[in-house]
Design a protein around this motif. Structure first.
Motif, mmCIF file in Angstrom:
data_model
loop_
_atom_site.group_PDB
_atom_site.id
_atom_site.type_symbol
_atom_site.label_atom_id
_atom_site.label_comp_id
_atom_site.label_asym_id
_atom_site.label_seq_id
_atom_site.Cartn_x
_atom_site.Cartn_y
_atom_site.Cartn_z
ATOM 1 N N GLY A 103 -3.004 4.071 -5.330
ATOM 2 C CA GLY A 103 -2.830 3.754 -3.919
ATOM 3 C C GLY A 103 -1.939 2.543 -3.670
ATOM 4 O O GLY A 103 -1.833 2.097 -2.515
ATOM 5 N N THR A 115 4.274 2.057 5.568
ATOM 6 C CA THR A 115 4.312 0.693 5.022
ATOM 7 C C THR A 115 5.708 0.326 4.550
ATOM 8 O O THR A 115 6.191 -0.790 4.783
ATOM 9 C CB THR A 115 3.316 0.554 3.864
ATOM 10 O OG1 THR A 115 2.014 0.950 4.304
ATOM 11 C CG2 THR A 115 3.259 -0.886 3.389
ATOM 12 N N ARG A 169 3.898 3.654 -8.821
ATOM 13 C CA ARG A 169 2.997 4.177 -7.800
ATOM 14 C C ARG A 169 1.699 4.540 -8.507
ATOM 15 O O ARG A 169 1.641 5.512 -9.263
ATOM 16 C CB ARG A 169 3.593 5.400 -7.110
ATOM 17 C CG ARG A 169 4.866 5.129 -6.332
ATOM 18 C CD ARG A 169 5.378 6.390 -5.663
ATOM 19 N NE ARG A 169 4.439 6.878 -4.635
ATOM 20 C CZ ARG A 169 4.619 8.011 -3.971
ATOM 21 N NH1 ARG A 169 5.677 8.786 -4.234
ATOM 22 N NH2 ARG A 169 3.735 8.395 -3.064
ATOM 23 N N PRO A 183 0.838 -1.196 0.000
ATOM 24 C CA PRO A 183 0.000 0.000 0.000
ATOM 25 C C PRO A 183 0.880 1.255 0.000
ATOM 26 O O PRO A 183 1.884 1.332 0.713
ATOM 27 C CB PRO A 183 -0.790 -0.119 1.307
ATOM 28 C CG PRO A 183 -0.750 -1.574 1.653
ATOM 29 C CD PRO A 183 0.576 -2.067 1.159
ATOM 30 N N ASP A 184 0.485 2.228 -0.826
ATOM 31 C CA ASP A 184 1.259 3.466 -0.939
ATOM 32 C C ASP A 184 0.766 4.450 0.123
ATOM 33 O O ASP A 184 0.065 5.424 -0.161
ATOM 34 C CB ASP A 184 1.094 4.036 -2.352
ATOM 35 C CG ASP A 184 2.018 5.215 -2.596
ATOM 36 O OD1 ASP A 184 2.945 5.415 -1.789
ATOM 37 O OD2 ASP A 184 1.825 5.938 -3.593
ATOM 38 N N ARG A 185 1.166 4.182 1.345
ATOM 39 C CA ARG A 185 0.796 5.062 2.455
ATOM 40 C C ARG A 185 1.957 5.125 3.426
ATOM 41 O O ARG A 185 2.806 4.210 3.475
ATOM 42 C CB ARG A 185 -0.474 4.543 3.149
ATOM 43 C CG ARG A 185 -0.372 3.183 3.759
ATOM 44 C CD ARG A 185 -1.615 2.850 4.585
ATOM 45 N NE ARG A 185 -1.533 1.535 5.189
ATOM 46 C CZ ARG A 185 -2.117 0.443 4.702
ATOM 47 N NH1 ARG A 185 -2.859 0.536 3.601
ATOM 48 N NH2 ARG A 185 -1.996 -0.715 5.326
ATOM 49 N N PRO A 186 2.045 6.195 4.196
ATOM 50 C CA PRO A 186 3.178 6.362 5.115
ATOM 51 C C PRO A 186 3.287 5.203 6.104
ATOM 52 O O PRO A 186 2.288 4.710 6.624
ATOM 53 C CB PRO A 186 2.868 7.674 5.835
ATOM 54 C CG PRO A 186 1.961 8.416 4.908
ATOM 55 C CD PRO A 186 1.142 7.367 4.220
#
Length: 320
Positions: free
Chosen positions: A41, A15, A38, A10-13
């Protein structure tokens, strides 16, 4: 050993930090991270790690799979040091400095740059596509390409799949083999890279970002080499195995035999025999043995035998 690990996450802070921490706990030393994609998400990252050879990689896969939303796409051995940002430019500079070996330089360098097993420059046959059927017909490949040059890790004999020299793309082969193909744009010449499952590891296919990078390098090399690419061809067959004619043999010696044709034999020696035809000798008249040697001469007109000091016998004629 050096491993390349490809994961989708997942492209979130946070991970990416979890993945890096898991790799470290499992015993992997991270030496490079490359973000391939990317989108929507999600991110696709390649980690190059130093992995203890005696450790089991299934523990590493299990640790990564336990992170929510993380999927391991592939894990395979990497050859050489991780590629840096300036290696592409350095490679093109080497090709420009020595264009005579430009294709070989490109082929040898690509596996290290793309973490591939081996690479090859192949020449696609001129009749690579033929029309079949009636009406519009369909296009199909007409033959496998011939290998012009292969990198040092390529298997022997090297068998390549059928390709069309139209565009850069990734393709999958049998037995867990992945290909990336990029055309040079002339002379039917294409560059092929491969990754394959080995040592219990499952390699990932070539990502679209990697294919674009390969295509850019090949196009730049083609611009540098120009007309030299027209001289690249598959190596000729081994002359020691070439045979001209159905059964052609040539031997020079006291009992020389020269064969040109189905079974024609011509030998020049003290005991030479002249035979013209598949097996049988040709006789245009009575066969006479000459005292000048033990050879057989065929023909109707044969000079009488003359021995010094001995009178020539009268010629006998028989009348019916």
């Amino acid at each position: 050993m050096l491993l390349r690990v490809r994961v989708t996450l997942p492209d979130r802070p946070g991970t990416l930090g979890q993945v890096a921490r898991t790799l470290g706990v499992a015993g992997a030393d991270i030496v490079q991270v490359v973000v391939l994609e990317r989108l929507g998400g999600r991110a696709v990252d390649d980690f190059t790690v130093v992995w203890p050879g005696a450790a089991r990689v299934d523990r590493l896969c299990a640790g990564l799979g336990a992170i929510p939303g993380v999927r391991v796409n592939g894990m395979w051995r990497a050859i050489g040091a991780p590629s840096g940002g300036g290696q592409d430019a350095e490679l093109l500079a080497q090709i420009a400095a020595n264009p005579a070996d430009g294709v070989a330089t490109l082929v040898d360098a690509m596996p290290n740059l793309l973490a591939a097993g081996w690479a090859a420059a192949a020449v696609v046959p001129a009749d690579w596509a033929v029309r079949t059927g009636t009406g519009g017909g369909s296009v199909r490949g007409s033959g496998a390409p011939a290998v012009a040059y292969a990198s040092w890790r390529a298997p022997a004999p090297l068998v390549l799949p059928e390709v069309t020299p139209l565009r850069a793309r990734a393709m999958d082969g049998p037995a867990g083999v992945h290909y990336a193909v990029a055309p040079f744009g002339r002379a039917g010449l294409v560059l092929m890279l491969t990754r394959a499952d080995a040592d219990g590891l499952s390699a990932a296919g070539f990502h679209v970002t990697e294919v674009d990078r390969i295509a850019q390098l090949v196009r730049a090399a083609a611009t540098i080499l120009g007309d030299r690419l027209d001289l690249v061809s598959a190596p000729p067959p081994d002359p020691t195995t070439a045979i001209a004619g159905p059964v052609a043999t040539s031997v020079v010696g006291p009992a020389a035999t020269s064969v040109v044709g189905p079974a024609a034999i011509s030998a020049a020696a003290p005991t030479a025999t002249s035979v013209v035809g598949p097996v049988a000798p040709t006789a245009a008249g009575p066969v006479t043995r000459s005292a000048a040697g033990s050879g057989v001469t065929s023909g109707a007109a044969v000079a009488p035998l003359r021995i010094p000091g001995v009178p020539t016998p009268a010629i006998m004629a028989r009348h019916r």
